[in-house]
Scaffold this motif. Structure first.
Motif, mmCIF file in Angstrom:
data_model
loop_
_atom_site.group_PDB
_atom_site.id
_atom_site.type_symbol
_atom_site.label_atom_id
_atom_site.label_comp_id
_atom_site.label_asym_id
_atom_site.label_seq_id
_atom_site.Cartn_x
_atom_site.Cartn_y
_atom_site.Cartn_z
ATOM 1 N N UNK A 84 32.005 33.412 37.787
ATOM 2 C CA UNK A 84 31.905 34.460 36.341
ATOM 3 C C UNK A 84 32.160 35.894 37.150
ATOM 4 N N UNK A 85 31.008 36.015 38.063
ATOM 5 C CA UNK A 85 30.896 37.496 38.655
ATOM 6 C C UNK A 85 32.048 37.962 39.347
ATOM 7 N N UNK A 86 32.840 36.805 40.094
ATOM 8 C CA UNK A 86 33.955 37.135 40.944
ATOM 9 C C UNK A 86 35.037 37.364 39.917
ATOM 10 N N UNK A 87 35.073 36.660 38.827
ATOM 11 C CA UNK A 87 36.329 36.807 37.905
ATOM 12 C C UNK A 87 36.101 38.315 37.166
ATOM 13 N N UNK A 88 34.948 38.760 36.793
ATOM 14 C CA UNK A 88 34.794 39.674 36.108
ATOM 15 C C UNK A 88 33.880 40.964 36.553
ATOM 16 N N UNK A 89 33.759 41.878 35.980
ATOM 17 C CA UNK A 89 33.213 42.998 37.010
ATOM 18 C C UNK A 89 31.593 42.700 36.871
#
Length: 378
Positions: free
Chosen positions: A175-180
């Motif tokens: 999730x951290x990779x996909x979002x900021x």
């Protein structure tokens, strides 16, 4: 080879699903519609933690996308072990590198009889397609790359990844990779349902052991080592030969990497689209605007000349064709513009010496200088 026919998927109907054998293992592919003699196929590749549905379903289900897929066959490629209900890869299995995954794609094209493609990739998939285009320029007519990072991970990035792996679960890391990362809490507040959906998808639909291997492979990627050709200087440098559209949300964790990639590509063939008020999933968060840009991009290559397109406004810089689309929320530092207008927001755009207002047809006009001599009407 496994061959399935599925007539009930609304996104990719009708479709043929196959596990295509390559020299680097089997890749799961979904082929839709029949080939057309004068049209390339659209070849998609997903990001880490996603598959073809979770990455592209919102985009391809959008009504504005129907005009495109009515004229082009689509081939969705999923990295080994990343498709739904995938079994855990055998113990001792060495997961393909990013370079090897790009070299698996010629086998996919040969298998389905595709002579050339327009690549559409996100994150890791964007990197793979760019590497594929660098090594096989004759097979790629154009590229649409979302959130591409052309650089290898540095030592600090590697160390940070290890620390993250010790302190976070795999779904949280993805999730951290996909979002900021810097705006993760804000994104959770504003896109709570979206974040929850993807967390549920990663937890329940994906094989997390396989996802971890794909993520590790991406984190160990090599730099693309592309270089911008200099007029009057060295023009025979290693760079993408095809028309390329780079897309990134201004809240995306990849925004700096995408801007850096743009600075290394041929400005006469590259367009950078920075979407305002958009996070790391522009194809999900603002699909209509991504499709609009995609339509103009394809039209600039000589296709979809009869497509009905709304007029948008853009800004381009003297160093490349750079655009930023307004999101639904207004900002204090922007003037009031019409809903369809485009403005520049980022700090790097402020440093550019000169700006020229053009319509969004600039995507089309930039590409037409390098497109096929004869425009194909659809």
């Amino acid at each position: 080879m496994v061959l399935e026919e599925n007539d009930c998927d609304s996104v990719f109907n009708p479709q043929i699903t196959e596990h295509v054998e390559t020299q680097y293992g089997n890749v799961h592919c979904i082929m839709t519609r029949t080939l057309k003699a004068n049209h390339p196929a659209i070849l998609t590749f997903h990001d880490v933690g996603l598959n073809h549905k979770s990455c592209f379903e919102t985009l391809f289900n959008h009504q504005d996308m129907h005009e495109i897929i009515r004229h082009f066959p689509v081939c969705h490629v999923e990295a080994p072990g990343q498709h739904e209900a995938a079994k855990t890869l055998p113990a001792g299995h060495t997961y393909p590198t990013m370079d090897q995954l790009s070299e698996a794609l010629p086998s996919v094209l040969k298998h389905f009889g595709l002579r050339s493609v327009i690549g559409l990739g996100v994150g890791a998939g964007a990197y793979i397609l760019a590497r594929f285009a660098l090594n096989h320029p004759d097979l790629v007519d154009g590229l649409v790359l979302i959130n591409i990072n052309p650089s290898a991970e540095g030592l600090m990035d590697t160390f940070a990844t290890k620390i993250t792996g010790w302190t976070q679960t795999l779904p949280d890391t993805i999730i951290a990779h996909l979002t900021s990362v810097s705006n993760l809490q804000d994104e959770i507040l504003t896109n709570h349902d979206l974040i929850a959906t993807y967390r549920h998808h990663i937890t329940t639909t994906m094989n997390q052991a396989n996802v971890s291997q794909f993520f590790c492979s991406y984190n160990h990627r090599n730099a693309l080592e592309v270089e911008r050709p200099i007029p009057g200087g060295n023009i025979n440098v290693r760079t993408l030969k095809c028309s390329t559209l780079l897309i990134v949300g201004d809240h995306s964790p990849a925004v700096d990497a995408v801007v850096d990639c743009n600075s290394k590509l041929n400005p006469t063939k590259t367009t950078l689209l920075k979407m305002a008020d958009c996070g790391g999933l522009p194809q999900v968060d603002q699909p209509a605007k991504v499709i609009e840009a995609f339509k103009y991009f394809i039209q600039g290559m000589g296709y979809l000349s009869s497509a009905s397109m709304t007029r948008l406004r853009s800004r381009t810089t003297s160093s490349s064709s750079l655009m930023s689309l307004d999101g639904p929320r207004s900002r204090a530092h922007t003037n009031e513009l019409q809903r369809s207008q485009i403005s520049s927001h980022s700090n790097d755009e402020k440093r550019v010496r000169s700006h020229t207002d053009v319509s969004m047809d600039s995507i089309s006009s930039v590409n037409q200088s390098v497109s096929k001599a004869t425009e194909v009407a659809c």
